[in-house]
Design a protein around this motif. Structure first.
Motif, PDB file in Angstrom:
ATOM      1  N   ALA A  74       0.861  -1.183   0.000  1.00  0.00           N
ATOM      2  CA  ALA A  74       0.000   0.000   0.000  1.00  0.00           C
ATOM      3  C   ALA A  74       0.895   1.229   0.000  1.00  0.00           C
ATOM      4  O   ALA A  74       1.887   1.276   0.725  1.00  0.00           O
ATOM      5  CB  ALA A  74      -0.911   0.005   1.219  1.00  0.00           C
ATOM      6  N   GLU A  75       0.548   2.186  -0.842  1.00  0.00           N
ATOM      7  CA  GLU A  75       1.329   3.413  -0.929  1.00  0.00           C
ATOM      8  C   GLU A  75       0.400   4.609  -1.003  1.00  0.00           C
ATOM      9  O   GLU A  75      -0.658   4.538  -1.626  1.00  0.00           O
ATOM     10  CB  GLU A  75       2.216   3.399  -2.174  1.00  0.00           C
ATOM     11  CG  GLU A  75       3.253   2.305  -2.165  1.00  0.00           C
ATOM     12  CD  GLU A  75       4.060   2.300  -3.446  1.00  0.00           C
ATOM     13  OE1 GLU A  75       5.290   2.325  -3.344  1.00  0.00           O
ATOM     14  OE2 GLU A  75       3.446   2.275  -4.528  1.00  0.00           O
ATOM     15  N   LYS A  76       0.806   5.685  -0.373  1.00  0.00           N
ATOM     16  CA  LYS A  76       0.048   6.935  -0.452  1.00  0.00           C
ATOM     17  C   LYS A  76       0.906   7.959  -1.162  1.00  0.00           C
ATOM     18  O   LYS A  76       2.029   8.219  -0.781  1.00  0.00           O
ATOM     19  CB  LYS A  76      -0.325   7.440   0.929  1.00  0.00           C
ATOM     20  CG  LYS A  76      -1.104   8.743   0.884  1.00  0.00           C
ATOM     21  CD  LYS A  76      -1.811   9.005   2.168  1.00  0.00           C
ATOM     22  CE  LYS A  76      -2.530  10.324   2.203  1.00  0.00           C
ATOM     23  NZ  LYS A  76      -3.400  10.612   1.098  1.00  0.00           N
ATOM     24  N   TYR A  77       0.355   8.471  -2.235  1.00  0.00           N
ATOM     25  CA  TYR A  77       1.002   9.542  -2.977  1.00  0.00           C
ATOM     26  C   TYR A  77       0.338  10.843  -2.561  1.00  0.00           C
ATOM     27  O   TYR A  77      -0.495  10.853  -1.667  1.00  0.00           O
ATOM     28  CB  TYR A  77       0.871   9.295  -4.477  1.00  0.00           C
ATOM     29  CG  TYR A  77       1.574   8.021  -4.908  1.00  0.00           C
ATOM     30  CD1 TYR A  77       2.929   8.005  -5.164  1.00  0.00           C
ATOM     31  CD2 TYR A  77       0.870   6.828  -5.024  1.00  0.00           C
ATOM     32  CE1 TYR A  77       3.582   6.840  -5.539  1.00  0.00           C
ATOM     33  CE2 TYR A  77       1.506   5.660  -5.397  1.00  0.00           C
ATOM     34  CZ  TYR A  77       2.854   5.677  -5.655  1.00  0.00           C
ATOM     35  OH  TYR A  77       3.485   4.521  -6.018  1.00  0.00           O
ATOM     36  N   THR A  78       0.679  11.929  -3.197  1.00  0.00           N
ATOM     37  CA  THR A  78       0.124  13.218  -2.799  1.00  0.00           C
ATOM     38  C   THR A  78      -1.393  13.213  -2.734  1.00  0.00           C
ATOM     39  O   THR A  78      -1.968  13.632  -1.754  1.00  0.00           O
ATOM     40  CB  THR A  78       0.546  14.325  -3.793  1.00  0.00           C
ATOM     41  OG1 THR A  78       1.664  13.915  -4.526  1.00  0.00           O
ATOM     42  CG2 THR A  78       0.857  15.585  -3.084  1.00  0.00           C
ATOM     43  N   LYS A  79      -2.043  12.708  -3.767  1.00  0.00           N
ATOM     44  CA  LYS A  79      -3.503  12.713  -3.796  1.00  0.00           C
ATOM     45  C   LYS A  79      -4.106  11.327  -3.897  1.00  0.00           C
ATOM     46  O   LYS A  79      -5.309  11.167  -3.798  1.00  0.00           O
ATOM     47  CB  LYS A  79      -3.992  13.524  -4.997  1.00  0.00           C
ATOM     48  CG  LYS A  79      -3.611  14.984  -4.956  1.00  0.00           C
ATOM     49  CD  LYS A  79      -4.135  15.701  -6.171  1.00  0.00           C
ATOM     50  CE  LYS A  79      -3.703  17.157  -6.155  1.00  0.00           C
ATOM     51  NZ  LYS A  79      -4.183  17.871  -7.324  1.00  0.00           N
ATOM     52  N   ASP A  80      -3.301  10.316  -4.106  1.00  0.00           N
ATOM     53  CA  ASP A  80      -3.815   8.979  -4.380  1.00  0.00           C
ATOM     54  C   ASP A  80      -3.302   7.943  -3.393  1.00  0.00           C
ATOM     55  O   ASP A  80      -2.228   8.070  -2.838  1.00  0.00           O
ATOM     56  CB  ASP A  80      -3.387   8.530  -5.785  1.00  0.00           C
ATOM     57  CG  ASP A  80      -3.856   9.470  -6.864  1.00  0.00           C
ATOM     58  OD1 ASP A  80      -4.983   9.977  -6.760  1.00  0.00           O
ATOM     59  OD2 ASP A  80      -3.091   9.702  -7.817  1.00  0.00           O
ATOM     60  N   VAL A  81      -4.113   6.915  -3.226  1.00  0.00           N
ATOM     61  CA  VAL A  81      -3.723   5.729  -2.456  1.00  0.00           C
ATOM     62  C   VAL A  81      -3.806   4.553  -3.414  1.00  0.00           C
ATOM     63  O   VAL A  81      -4.797   4.393  -4.117  1.00  0.00           O
ATOM     64  CB  VAL A  81      -4.681   5.488  -1.263  1.00  0.00           C
ATOM     65  CG1 VAL A  81      -4.337   4.185  -0.555  1.00  0.00           C
ATOM     66  CG2 VAL A  81      -4.635   6.654  -0.301  1.00  0.00           C
TER      67      VAL A  81
END
Length: 89
Positions: A74-81
């Motif tokens: 699981a990764e969280k980017y600036t606006k997305d998961v």
């Protein structure tokens, strides 16, 4: 690493809100205990929250005919998961 752990924890907490017919998330160590068969892998598209990613994984696992899924990343980017999971039956 803390971010991934936080996302995974959020995904686990979110599992309590799903219906009885949705594929269920499992911890990886439970797969061997339950003697399950892997039937595929799934990924989320760009979701905006960890709970959205979890819901999408559960729906995709259901579509594959799976009963359980195990989140593998699981990764969280600036606006997305984004998340991936193995599906088991």
């Amino acid at each position: 690493m803390k971010m991934v752990t936080g996302i995974v924890a959020s995904l686990v907490i979110g599992s309590l809100s799903f219906g009885a017919f949705a594929a269920e998330e499992l911890a990886k160590d439970k797969v061997k205990e339950m003697n399950l068969t892997k039937i595929g892998e799934i990924t989320t598209s760009d979701t905006s929250a960890p709970m959205d990613a979890k819901k999408e994984l559960s729906q995709k696992a259901d579509e594959l005919g799976g009963t359980y899924y195990v989140i593998t990343s699981a990764e969280k980017y600036t606006k997305d998961v984004r998340a991936t999971a193995d599906v088991y039956k």
